[in-house]
Design an enzyme around this catalytic site. Sequence first.
Site, PDB file in Angstrom:
ATOM      1  CE  LYS A  30      -8.965 -21.623 -38.369  1.00 52.35           C
ATOM      2  NZ  LYS A  30      -9.471 -23.000 -38.131  1.00 52.35           N
TER       3      LYS A  30
ATOM      4  CG  PHE B  80      -0.302 -15.675 -27.605  1.00 49.74           C
ATOM      5  CD1 PHE B  80      -0.052 -17.006 -27.318  1.00 49.74           C
ATOM      6  CD2 PHE B  80      -1.162 -15.381 -28.655  1.00 49.74           C
ATOM      7  CE1 PHE B  80      -0.633 -18.023 -28.057  1.00 49.74           C
ATOM      8  CE2 PHE B  80      -1.749 -16.389 -29.406  1.00 49.74           C
ATOM      9  CZ  PHE B  80      -1.489 -17.711 -29.100  1.00 49.74           C
TER      10      PHE B  80
ATOM     11  CD1 TRP C 261      -5.270 -21.317 -24.631  1.00 49.90           C
ATOM     12  CD2 TRP C 261      -4.664 -20.583 -22.608  1.00 49.90           C
ATOM     13  NE1 TRP C 261      -4.513 -22.303 -24.033  1.00 49.90           N
ATOM     14  CE2 TRP C 261      -4.130 -21.881 -22.795  1.00 49.90           C
ATOM     15  CE3 TRP C 261      -4.419 -19.927 -21.410  1.00 49.90           C
ATOM     16  CZ2 TRP C 261      -3.354 -22.522 -21.825  1.00 49.90           C
ATOM     17  CZ3 TRP C 261      -3.653 -20.569 -20.433  1.00 49.90           C
ATOM     18  CH2 TRP C 261      -3.123 -21.856 -20.643  1.00 49.90           C
TER      19      TRP C 261
ATOM     20  CE  LYS D  30      -4.384 -27.763 -37.562  1.00 49.79           C
ATOM     21  NZ  LYS D  30      -5.373 -27.916 -36.494  1.00 49.79           N
TER      22      LYS D  30
ATOM     23  CG  PHE E  67      -5.459 -24.765 -42.570  1.00 53.28           C
ATOM     24  CD1 PHE E  67      -4.580 -24.873 -41.510  1.00 53.28           C
ATOM     25  CD2 PHE E  67      -5.770 -25.914 -43.285  1.00 53.28           C
ATOM     26  CE1 PHE E  67      -3.995 -26.096 -41.170  1.00 53.28           C
ATOM     27  CE2 PHE E  67      -5.207 -27.144 -42.953  1.00 53.28           C
ATOM     28  CZ  PHE E  67      -4.316 -27.226 -41.903  1.00 53.28           C
TER      29      PHE E  67
ATOM     30  CB  THR F 235      -8.609 -21.225 -28.493  1.00 55.13           C
ATOM     31  OG1 THR F 235      -7.783 -22.396 -28.464  1.00 55.13           O
ATOM     32  CG2 THR F 235      -8.714 -20.649 -27.093  1.00 55.13           C
TER      33      THR F 235
ATOM     34  CB  ALA G 297      -9.160 -26.417 -44.487  1.00 59.33           C
TER      35      ALA G 297
ATOM     36  NE  ARG H  97     -12.297 -28.226 -39.131  1.00 59.62           N
ATOM     37  CZ  ARG H  97     -11.045 -28.021 -39.518  1.00 59.62           C
ATOM     38  NH1 ARG H  97     -10.564 -28.651 -40.562  1.00 59.62           N
ATOM     39  NH2 ARG H  97     -10.262 -27.193 -38.861  1.00 59.62           N
TER      40      ARG H  97
END
Length: 554
Positions: free
Chosen positions: A70, A380, A408, A104, A300, A72, A272, A93
């Site tokens: 997210k 991906f 990415w 994470k 999230f 990214t 979150a 954030r």
Amino acid sequence: MSFTDLSIAADAKILPIQEIAERAGIPDEALELYGKYKAKIDVNSLPAAVGLGKVVLVTAISPTPAGEGKSTVTVGLADAFKQLNESVIVALREPSLGPVMGVKGGATGGGFAQVLPMEDINLHFTGDIHAITSANNALAAFIDNHLHQGNSLNIDPRRITWKRTLDINDRALRQVTIGLGGPSGGIPRQDGFDITVASEIMAVLCLATSLEDLKERLASMVIGYTYERIPVMVRDLGVEGALTLLLKEAFKPNLVQTIEGTPAIIHGGPFANIAHGCNSLMATNTARRLADIVVTEAGFGADLGAEKFMHIKSRKGGFHPDAVVIVATVRALKMHGGVEKSLLGGADADAVRRGMVNLAKHVDTIRQFGVEPVVALNRFVADSEEEIAEIMSWCEAADVRVALTNVWEKGGAGGLELAGLVKEELERPKDFSLLYEESDSVEEKLRVIVQKVYGGADIQLTDKAQKQLVELKKFGWDALPICMAKTQYSLSDQPKLLGRPEGFTVTIREIMPKLGAGFLVCLTGDIMTMPGLPKQPAALKMDVGPDGEAIGLF
């Protein structure tokens, strides 16, 4: 050659922060340098705003260990707008050391869609989170000193609700005993630690609109109760001025840049799943003053971060998102379709089809707010054409616009299609509306969230929560928005119920008033406000090279 986020960031050309400030329209007198590549923004020294930019909110499907990317996509989308010559700033954030050192990871994006300097931002940055830790623990010290010095406020040590904090995952500190060592050691009592980003001071800093508002919110925080069950607030201790002083520099938004030189404002970092999961109002509003488009994110899935963005941040800030992006991946949808993480490497279009129910619910949730979402399918390498076609086909049938995104690997160029769709949405009229009013009863607000956002059947309050609800109503605290503390992995309060569970009941085990932040935190399931480290924390791979370069940081 294999690339890592860290190696890509290390090889990137980073510009002096003064150049980024100039691109953003920030004059020198509003820039406070923190080295060559970071700065704080003195908002009071900015020129008057001619207009306010439109807000693009990036959210996601329910996250899985497979990852959705997210942040990214958020960074890559901003870079794509820049490539389209749009006036754009990305607002994110700040990362917490808890997930950075745990499992994470960081919060600076990835690949060629990152904010820089990545290693600084993911570690100590400009010291904002440390300042919040200091203010939080200073308040804890003031409380215990008040007890030691005679307790003129008649505070019941058994009913002190304010906890100490630490910006690292440390399960051993969830419950502690303090004040041991005899009369000179203070008053013995039970205490505990939260992770710093769960502190109410973090939420207060992120929702305050000025230093005066910050001080008033700090003064309104409840720290405990007297022996007569009367609430005690920070203003009763008279230390709100000292706390504001500790936070005055941290309150200023931070300016950095993406790999492609897009201005990025990073400020505040509430989780979150246990807080409201959005960067600060100061950061978002500063970005809106400086750019035509502000790309931001909420933590999230849409059931957590986006719901709280709407009901808490938008309500407090007086604005709403003009477009919403929902990030999805083939891998995560396969997990929601029943595939184990170890088996994700194999193509399985049937599993994708089964997992689409999760995306469908998040689309439904955003539409209920009157905004038409755009799906970003974050691609991906292992994704098969058949799996991708399954998602595209579903989106077409559901009349959902979707863009295959590869930021990415390609940076902004990999998000141009997404940016085009979002730009179209920005130009469409909106009929935005919230799902509940603050004046609704707490039970009504909880049911709206559980039934309309989670897709559940009902709520159940524990005996403890019911007693707390009676107390909330007694003090007139029930007319506040709800901040649900819930697992991020499921739409329900049970982490292993993936996909789109139905007919479930969400148990509210505790309701905590956060009057400074201006919301009620409702704890569900086994959610913890102080996480623990995994068996193999990410810290085991981290090191520093002979020239001071970071090693193993993602």
